[in-house]
Design an enzyme around this catalytic site. Sequence first.
Site, PDB file in Angstrom:
ATOM      1  N   CYS A 123      -1.145 -20.374  -6.281  1.00 17.96           N
ATOM      2  CA  CYS A 123       0.233 -20.136  -5.855  1.00 17.96           C
ATOM      3  C   CYS A 123       1.070 -19.575  -7.002  1.00 17.96           C
ATOM      4  O   CYS A 123       1.671 -20.338  -7.769  1.00 17.96           O
ATOM      5  CB  CYS A 123       0.880 -21.424  -5.334  1.00 17.96           C
ATOM      6  SG  CYS A 123      -0.126 -22.313  -4.144  1.00 17.96           S
ATOM      7  N   ILE A 156       0.334 -16.747   0.153  1.00 18.21           N
ATOM      8  CA  ILE A 156      -0.642 -17.639  -0.465  1.00 18.21           C
ATOM      9  C   ILE A 156      -1.902 -17.704   0.408  1.00 18.21           C
ATOM     10  O   ILE A 156      -1.859 -18.185   1.545  1.00 18.21           O
ATOM     11  CB  ILE A 156      -0.048 -19.051  -0.682  1.00 18.21           C
ATOM     12  CG1 ILE A 156       1.238 -18.954  -1.508  1.00 18.21           C
ATOM     13  CG2 ILE A 156      -1.083 -19.956  -1.357  1.00 18.21           C
ATOM     14  CD1 ILE A 156       1.129 -18.222  -2.835  1.00 18.21           C
ATOM     15  N   HIS A 277     -23.430  19.813   8.346  1.00 15.90           N
ATOM     16  CA  HIS A 277     -22.264  20.655   8.034  1.00 15.90           C
ATOM     17  C   HIS A 277     -21.777  20.361   6.620  1.00 15.90           C
ATOM     18  O   HIS A 277     -21.593  19.206   6.243  1.00 15.90           O
ATOM     19  CB  HIS A 277     -21.132  20.396   9.030  1.00 15.90           C
ATOM     20  CG  HIS A 277     -21.501  20.705  10.446  1.00 15.90           C
ATOM     21  ND1 HIS A 277     -21.989  21.936  10.830  1.00 15.90           N
ATOM     22  CD2 HIS A 277     -21.474  19.951  11.571  1.00 15.90           C
ATOM     23  CE1 HIS A 277     -22.239  21.926  12.125  1.00 15.90           C
ATOM     24  NE2 HIS A 277     -21.944  20.722  12.598  1.00 15.90           N
ATOM     25  N   GLU A 362      -3.133  -9.048  -6.246  1.00 19.26           N
ATOM     26  CA  GLU A 362      -3.597  -9.280  -7.621  1.00 19.26           C
ATOM     27  C   GLU A 362      -3.279  -8.127  -8.565  1.00 19.26           C
ATOM     28  O   GLU A 362      -4.115  -7.666  -9.330  1.00 19.26           O
ATOM     29  CB  GLU A 362      -5.087  -9.586  -7.630  1.00 19.26           C
ATOM     30  CG  GLU A 362      -5.314 -10.992  -7.106  1.00 19.26           C
ATOM     31  CD  GLU A 362      -6.499 -11.641  -7.764  1.00 19.26           C
ATOM     32  OE1 GLU A 362      -7.295 -12.203  -7.021  1.00 19.26           O
ATOM     33  OE2 GLU A 362      -6.628 -11.592  -9.003  1.00 19.26           O
TER      34      GLU A 362
END
Lengths: 379, 261
Positions: A123, A156, A277, A362
Site C-alpha cells: 500500500c 491497491i 504477405h 509501478e
Amino acid sequence: MNFDFTTEQKEIKELALKFVKNEIIPKAQEYDEKGIFPKEEFKKAWEIGLINTCIPAEYGGAGFSNVDSILISETLAYGCMGMNTSFMANDLALLPIVIGGSHEQKQKWLTPFTENFKIASFCLTEPNNGSDAAGIQTTFKDEGSHWVINGNKMWITNAGHADLFVVYGTIDPSLKHKGISAVVVEKGTPGIELGKKEDKMGHRSSDTRGIRFNNVKVPKENMLGKPGAGWAIAMATLDHSRPLVASSAVGGAQRALDLAVQYAKERNQFGVNIGKHQAIQMMLSDMAMKTEAARLLTYKAAAMADQKIKNTEIASYAKAFAADSCMQITTDAVQIYGGYGYSKEYPVEKLMRDAKLIQIYEGTSQIQRLVIARELLNK
Amino acid sequence: MNIFVCVKQVPDTETKVKPSGDGTFIDTTSIKWIMNPYDEFAVEQALLVKQTNASANITVVRVGSVKDTEALRTAMAMGADDAILVQADDNLDSYMIAKALKGAIDKSGKKPDLILTGKQAIDDDCLQVPQLLAQMLNLPSVSVVVGFEDGGKLKLKRETEGGSLEIYEVDKPAVVACNKGLNTPRYASLPGIMKAKKKPMTEFKLADVGVSDADRRVKYSNFQLPPEKPPGKKMDATDTAKQKDVVKQVVQLLRNEAKAI
C-alpha cells in the site's frame, strides 16, 4: 558471457508453463470478462511453489534468485497478465519485509506465508499521490506503544483478499521523503475500511481497491526499520520488483507474438495465408525483435540484482522498454487479427487491454525515463 | 516395499516430428522431450501408495539416451526417491527395452514388490513393454488399469472396449500398466525440483544390464511422414435439376470412400 539457464531454471520454467497451460489459459478469458479473482489458481500455484519466490530459505522460502523469480513471472504472465499481477503482488508486498525487516519480523510475517496460503498487499499509492510517492499524506502518529495510522490508499492490488498489508506513511509530512516509514498491518485490525472493487479496462481478474485507514492502531514493533527508513525500503523494493513487472510485459508480448504467428499461418487472404504477405512479415519480425530485446534487458536487470550490483538504471530501461514494447506488440497482434482481433471471441484484445496497465503501474513509462535521465546526468 | 516405475521419454505432443536423414528413426536433434503422459499416472500411483506406506521406496527406471534426463528428474521432483538410467539409443524395440528394464531392476539389488508403467508410450504406441517385462520377470500383469486398491492382494480395475470394467485380484509382485482416469498426476513442486538435484541416479550401459544388438527383434527402416490429407471434395448443387444426382454422388462417396454410412 553466458545466456544459458541452469537445468533447475529450465525445469522451473517448464513446470510454470505446464501449470499455465493446464490452469491459467483455460480460465483467463472468463475471469477477465466476469472479473473473477483467481483464488483457486493462486492457491494451486502456491502449493507447487510458484508464489512468494522472494522469501529467503532461512524463513522457509525456496531461496530463489531474481532470475528464477522472473522466469516464473514471465511464464505466468504468458497465461494471463492480470492473474500474474495478483500473484506478483504478494512478492511486492513481502519484499519490504525481506529488505527492511528484522529477523523477528521476518519470522513473524514471512514464514507463515510459506506454511499456509496467504495473500498480501503493498500500500504505497494514494488518491492524490501516484508518481509523486514522496508526497504521501497517510500519517503515522506516535502514541507511545503504538503507531496510529490515518489516510487513504488507492489502486491497491489484492486488497479485498489480503491477510497482511504493508503500508507506507509519514511520521511528519514536513520531513518529505525522510519522514516516510513502512508498517505491517494485519487483516482484521480495527479501522481498516476497504473500498469498492474497481471496474478496470484490463487485469480484470486482479482485485484492486482503495483502502481507508481510520485510526488504525498497530504496535510499535510493526514498523520496518527505523522511523523514516520507509523511502529507502520502498526504493530498494522497486529496484527488485521492476524486473518482475518487466517480465510480466515480456510474457504478455510473447503470447501476443505466438498468437499472431499462429494466426498468420491460418488466415487466408488473396489466395495465400497472410504470413506470406510482406506487410505482415514486417510486423511479426518487429514484434519478435522487441520481445527478445525486452527479455534480455529484463534478465540483465534481474541478474544485476542477484549480483548485488546497483540496477536502478537498467531496471528502469527494462520496465519502460518491456511495457512500451508489450503495448506495441499486443496492438499489432490485434491489427494482424483484423476484425477478429477486435472481438472478445479471440484472445488478443485482452492482451492489448492488459498491456496498457504495465505502462502505468509501478512507475509509469515516463517516470522510468525520469529515473534513467537522473542516473545519466548525475554520473 | 520396493516400487519400480518404468518411464519413457517421448517427444512433446506439440513437437513437429520428422524422419531422420537415413529414414531409420525420427530426427531427435531438436526435439523437446517430456515424460510419457501415461507414465505420469504410474508415478502418481506409486506416490499414492507411498502416502499410506511411508517406508516404500520408489525407483524410477528409464532406458534411453542420456542427453536429456527430463523424465527421471520430473519423476523425482514429483516425489520418487531414486532413479536408474540405462544409457541406450532412443530407437530400441520393445523387446530390448523390456529386457533392459528387467536387467536394471535385477541389478538394482532391490526385490520389486510392485512395478508400475504407463499402458503405452505415445510415440510408437506399441503397448508391449509392460507385458514383455512381466513375462521376463515371470510376474502377473494387468494393463489399461483405471482402479487400484492394495489390500494385501491388488484389486485392479481394467477398462475394456465399450467402457465396461473388468476387476482382477492379483498377487504381488505384479506389473501394473496404468491408464488415464486412474488418478490425477500432481505437479512437480519447485521445492521438489530443488530436492531432486540431490537424489541419487544410477547409470548403467546396455551391456551392464545384459542387452546387446543380438536382442533386436524389430529393425526400423523407411520412416516417412503420413501423406498430406487430400483436399475436401466440392459439389455444385445450385442447379435444382442436378441436386438429385449430387445427393446420390455424396451418398456413394460416404458409403464407398469415407465408409461413414
